[in-house]
Design a protein around this motif. Structure first.
Motif, PDB file in Angstrom:
ATOM      1  N   TYR A  28       0.832  -1.215   0.000  1.00 51.23           N
ATOM      2  CA  TYR A  28       0.000   0.000   0.000  1.00 51.23           C
ATOM      3  C   TYR A  28       0.859   1.253   0.000  1.00 51.23           C
ATOM      4  CZ  TYR A  28      -3.499  -3.345   1.641  1.00 51.23           C
ATOM      5  OH  TYR A  28      -4.308  -4.416   1.786  1.00 51.23           O
ATOM      6  N   ASN A  29       1.618   1.462  -1.027  1.00 49.44           N
ATOM      7  CA  ASN A  29       2.605   2.529  -0.997  1.00 49.44           C
ATOM      8  C   ASN A  29       2.171   3.811  -1.711  1.00 49.44           C
ATOM      9  OD1 ASN A  29       4.602   1.327   0.518  1.00 49.44           O
ATOM     10  ND2 ASN A  29       5.417   0.214  -1.209  1.00 49.44           N
ATOM     11  N   ARG A  30       0.866   4.066  -1.850  1.00 47.56           N
ATOM     12  CA  ARG A  30       0.451   5.313  -2.456  1.00 47.56           C
ATOM     13  C   ARG A  30       0.983   6.478  -1.636  1.00 47.56           C
ATOM     14  NH1 ARG A  30      -3.634   5.353  -6.209  1.00 47.56           N
ATOM     15  NH2 ARG A  30      -3.087   7.554  -6.375  1.00 47.56           N
ATOM     16  N   ARG A  31       1.810   7.277  -2.230  1.00 43.66           N
ATOM     17  CA  ARG A  31       2.594   8.254  -1.505  1.00 43.66           C
ATOM     18  C   ARG A  31       1.749   9.366  -0.875  1.00 43.66           C
ATOM     19  NH1 ARG A  31       6.405   9.556  -5.433  1.00 43.66           N
ATOM     20  NH2 ARG A  31       7.753   7.884  -4.728  1.00 43.66           N
ATOM     21  N   THR A  32       0.604   9.695  -1.458  1.00 41.13           N
ATOM     22  CA  THR A  32      -0.141  10.850  -0.986  1.00 41.13           C
ATOM     23  C   THR A  32      -1.266  10.511  -0.027  1.00 41.13           C
ATOM     24  OG1 THR A  32      -1.591  10.710  -2.931  1.00 41.13           O
ATOM     25  CG2 THR A  32       0.339  12.139  -3.095  1.00 41.13           C
ATOM     26  N   PHE A  33      -1.528   9.246   0.219  1.00 45.07           N
ATOM     27  CA  PHE A  33      -2.700   8.863   0.992  1.00 45.07           C
ATOM     28  C   PHE A  33      -2.388   8.480   2.434  1.00 45.07           C
ATOM     29  CE2 PHE A  33      -4.746   7.459  -3.198  1.00 45.07           C
ATOM     30  CZ  PHE A  33      -5.466   8.645  -3.291  1.00 45.07           C
ATOM     31  N   TYR A  34      -3.259   8.954   3.328  1.00 45.90           N
ATOM     32  CA  TYR A  34      -3.335   8.403   4.674  1.00 45.90           C
ATOM     33  C   TYR A  34      -4.265   7.197   4.598  1.00 45.90           C
ATOM     34  CZ  TYR A  34      -1.111  12.564   6.562  1.00 45.90           C
ATOM     35  OH  TYR A  34      -0.203  13.554   6.856  1.00 45.90           O
ATOM     36  N   LYS A  35      -4.104   6.275   5.545  1.00 45.19           N
ATOM     37  CA  LYS A  35      -4.919   5.065   5.494  1.00 45.19           C
ATOM     38  C   LYS A  35      -5.272   4.598   6.891  1.00 45.19           C
ATOM     39  CE  LYS A  35      -4.052   1.973   2.526  1.00 45.19           C
ATOM     40  NZ  LYS A  35      -4.037   0.851   1.613  1.00 45.19           N
ATOM     41  N   VAL A  36      -6.514   4.126   7.029  1.00 44.42           N
ATOM     42  CA  VAL A  36      -6.950   3.465   8.255  1.00 44.42           C
ATOM     43  C   VAL A  36      -7.490   2.099   7.845  1.00 44.42           C
ATOM     44  CG1 VAL A  36      -8.389   3.562  10.309  1.00 44.42           C
ATOM     45  CG2 VAL A  36      -7.595   5.694   9.251  1.00 44.42           C
ATOM     46  N   SER A  37      -6.940   1.041   8.434  1.00 40.10           N
ATOM     47  CA  SER A  37      -7.302  -0.324   8.061  1.00 40.10           C
ATOM     48  C   SER A  37      -7.878  -1.071   9.255  1.00 40.10           C
ATOM     49  CB  SER A  37      -6.069  -1.090   7.544  1.00 40.10           C
ATOM     50  OG  SER A  37      -5.452  -0.404   6.474  1.00 40.10           O
ATOM     51  N   ASP A  56      -5.765 -12.051  15.188  1.00 46.23           N
ATOM     52  CA  ASP A  56      -7.211 -11.850  15.086  1.00 46.23           C
ATOM     53  C   ASP A  56      -7.496 -10.506  14.417  1.00 46.23           C
ATOM     54  OD1 ASP A  56      -9.900 -12.162  15.304  1.00 46.23           O
ATOM     55  OD2 ASP A  56      -9.966 -12.340  17.480  1.00 46.23           O
ATOM     56  N   SER A  57      -8.034  -9.529  15.150  1.00 48.16           N
ATOM     57  CA  SER A  57      -8.416  -8.248  14.547  1.00 48.16           C
ATOM     58  C   SER A  57      -7.463  -7.141  14.967  1.00 48.16           C
ATOM     59  CB  SER A  57      -9.844  -7.878  14.953  1.00 48.16           C
ATOM     60  OG  SER A  57     -10.768  -8.833  14.478  1.00 48.16           O
ATOM     61  N   VAL A  58      -7.253  -6.202  14.052  1.00 51.05           N
ATOM     62  CA  VAL A  58      -6.332  -5.107  14.315  1.00 51.05           C
ATOM     63  C   VAL A  58      -6.808  -3.849  13.585  1.00 51.05           C
ATOM     64  CG1 VAL A  58      -4.833  -5.654  12.347  1.00 51.05           C
ATOM     65  CG2 VAL A  58      -3.880  -4.454  14.337  1.00 51.05           C
ATOM     66  N   LEU A  59      -6.526  -2.712  14.201  1.00 57.09           N
ATOM     67  CA  LEU A  59      -6.799  -1.406  13.603  1.00 57.09           C
ATOM     68  C   LEU A  59      -5.455  -0.728  13.389  1.00 57.09           C
ATOM     69  CD1 LEU A  59      -9.198   0.565  12.901  1.00 57.09           C
ATOM     70  CD2 LEU A  59      -8.901   1.490  15.220  1.00 57.09           C
ATOM     71  N   VAL A  60      -5.192  -0.269  12.162  1.00 55.47           N
ATOM     72  CA  VAL A  60      -3.872   0.282  11.835  1.00 55.47           C
ATOM     73  C   VAL A  60      -4.029   1.632  11.137  1.00 55.47           C
ATOM     74  CG1 VAL A  60      -1.683  -0.114  10.639  1.00 55.47           C
ATOM     75  CG2 VAL A  60      -2.968  -2.050  11.548  1.00 55.47           C
ATOM     76  N   PHE A  61      -3.249   2.607  11.602  1.00 50.43           N
ATOM     77  CA  PHE A  61      -3.235   3.946  11.021  1.00 50.43           C
ATOM     78  C   PHE A  61      -1.880   4.179  10.364  1.00 50.43           C
ATOM     79  CE2 PHE A  61      -6.209   3.863  14.458  1.00 50.43           C
ATOM     80  CZ  PHE A  61      -7.265   4.679  14.073  1.00 50.43           C
ATOM     81  N   THR A  62      -1.870   4.591   9.116  1.00 48.68           N
ATOM     82  CA  THR A  62      -0.595   4.830   8.438  1.00 48.68           C
ATOM     83  C   THR A  62      -0.624   6.171   7.722  1.00 48.68           C
ATOM     84  OG1 THR A  62      -1.417   3.540   6.556  1.00 48.68           O
ATOM     85  CG2 THR A  62       0.015   2.410   8.107  1.00 48.68           C
ATOM     86  N   ASN A  63       0.533   6.817   7.693  1.00 54.36           N
ATOM     87  CA  ASN A  63       0.642   8.072   6.938  1.00 54.36           C
ATOM     88  C   ASN A  63       1.621   7.878   5.794  1.00 54.36           C
ATOM     89  OD1 ASN A  63       3.353   9.399   7.345  1.00 54.36           O
ATOM     90  ND2 ASN A  63       2.817   9.195   9.504  1.00 54.36           N
ATOM     91  N   PRO A  64       1.598   8.747   4.790  1.00 55.02           N
ATOM     92  CA  PRO A  64       2.374   8.500   3.565  1.00 55.02           C
ATOM     93  C   PRO A  64       3.879   8.466   3.753  1.00 55.02           C
ATOM     94  CG  PRO A  64       0.703  10.189   3.202  1.00 55.02           C
ATOM     95  CD  PRO A  64       0.769   9.956   4.679  1.00 55.02           C
ATOM     96  N   MET A  65       4.379   8.997   4.871  1.00 53.85           N
ATOM     97  CA  MET A  65       5.817   9.138   5.016  1.00 53.85           C
ATOM     98  C   MET A  65       6.468   8.057   5.868  1.00 53.85           C
ATOM     99  SD  MET A  65       6.385  11.553   3.044  1.00 53.85           S
ATOM    100  CE  MET A  65       8.146  11.601   3.384  1.00 53.85           C
ATOM    101  N   PHE A  81     -10.611  -0.986   4.559  1.00 53.31           N
ATOM    102  CA  PHE A  81      -9.640   0.083   4.744  1.00 53.31           C
ATOM    103  C   PHE A  81     -10.137   1.311   4.002  1.00 53.31           C
ATOM    104  CE2 PHE A  81      -7.954  -2.134   0.984  1.00 53.31           C
ATOM    105  CZ  PHE A  81      -7.676  -1.086   0.107  1.00 53.31           C
ATOM    106  N   CYS A  82      -9.824   2.477   4.547  1.00 52.85           N
ATOM    107  CA  CYS A  82     -10.179   3.725   3.879  1.00 52.85           C
ATOM    108  C   CYS A  82      -8.908   4.524   3.631  1.00 52.85           C
ATOM    109  CB  CYS A  82     -11.186   4.534   4.693  1.00 52.85           C
ATOM    110  SG  CYS A  82     -10.595   5.140   6.276  1.00 52.85           S
ATOM    111  N   ILE A  83      -8.909   5.261   2.551  1.00 53.26           N
ATOM    112  CA  ILE A  83      -7.780   6.114   2.198  1.00 53.26           C
ATOM    113  C   ILE A  83      -8.287   7.535   1.997  1.00 53.26           C
ATOM    114  CG2 ILE A  83      -6.378   4.287   1.156  1.00 53.26           C
ATOM    115  CD1 ILE A  83      -7.360   5.239  -1.585  1.00 53.26           C
TER     116      ILE A  83
END
Length: 283
Positions: A28-37, A56-65, A81-83
């Motif tokens: 998921y390396n889209r450089r401009t997107f934040y993501k919540v999975s 089991d289940s996990v919530l993950v927050f990622t930023n482009p950098m 997941f949302c971007i």
């Protein structure tokens, strides 16, 4: 200074069917997107210099950098997941300042069954709302996503382990290099680098700048500033030789507030001005 033109963007996807067993890594390396999975299944999350195993289940927050990847272990992976772009959240302030988007220490949250139901309902509402014809649906989507963010920030994040097989300095050097390359290539005149100094990189990696400097010196023999300037100079040469961007635009894209600052930087390292370099055949 060129204006930054960034369209607001939001989308939400169901994971079912998108992640199949043959794709063992989903970066998921889209450089401009934040993501919540929100994912359920056996996997490993490699986030910055940590690895967190999920059964089991996990919530993950990622930023482009921040460098990260998702290693899928189990054959069944479900969830959402949302971007979205930073501009989608302008009215709420700077999204990168929210703790869940700042480091692995706050970004990965393991969920129990009750918590999973709570977040699954929020993602389902976002997924259904996005398909609706409601005129103000994006306002509602912002509020739903903010509910996810704030609920997560009240929870205890997961603790990860440092992957074996490399020294701490090697891991830091590798992460620094990946962060640096994520800023390039410069493709548009409204694109500019965000990490311009040793302290910028250290903050993004959640380490002290002295620790970063020591690690890079040990591995590369160069200082952090030298490595940053060398990469900026490399990109400057590429842009001057292969694009029609103005000197001012190139300088701004590479983090210089004024064209004369960029020209001074370039000439001090090459012995020639950017304009003269562009007109010459020097490599």
């Amino acid at each position: 200074m060129p204006a930054i033109i960034e369209a607001e963007h939001f989308n939400v996807f169901k994971v079912d069917g998108l992640l199949s067993p043959e794709y063992k890594k989903a970066p998921y390396n889209r450089r401009t997107f934040y993501k919540v999975s929100l994912l359920t299944g056996h996997s490993k999350i490699h986030y910055a210099d940590q690895t967190i195993e999920v059964t089991d289940s996990v919530l993950v927050f990622t930023n482009p950098m921040v460098p990260y990847s998702w290693e899928l272990i189990g054959e069944t992976q479900t969830g959402y997941f949302c971007i979205f772009t930073a501009s989608f959240f302008n009215r709420f302030g700077n999204i990168k300042d929210y703790p869940v988007f700042q480091s692995a220490d706050t970004a990965v949250i393991l969920l129990n069954a009750t918590e999973h139901v709570q977040y699954n309902e929020l993602f389902l509402r976002m997924f259904n709302e996005l398909q609706s014809d409601y005129v103000y649906k994006f306002d509602l989507l912002r509020n739903l996503l903010m509910e996810v963010i704030h609920a997560a920030q009240k929870m205890q994040p997961a603790s990860g382990s440092i992957p074996s097989g490399a020294t701490a300095s090697e891991r830091i050097s590798s992460l620094f290099a990946e962060l640096q390359e994520r800023q390039f290539p410069i493709a548009f005149n409204n694109q500019h680098i965000l990490l311009k100094s040793p302290s910028d990189f250290a903050k993004q990696l959640n380490i002290h700048v002295n620790h970063l400097n020591k690690a890079l010196k040990e591995i590369t023999g160069q200082t952090t500033t030298q490595l940053i300037n060398d990469r900026i100079l490399q990109e400057a040469r590429i842009l001057l030789r292969n694009t029609s961007l103005t000197i001012t635009d190139i300088g701004w894209s590479l983090g210089f507030e004024a064209a004369n600052h960029f020209s001074g930087f370039f000439k001090s390292r090459t012995g020639i001005t950017p304009t003269a370099y562009r007109q010459s055949k020097i490599d």
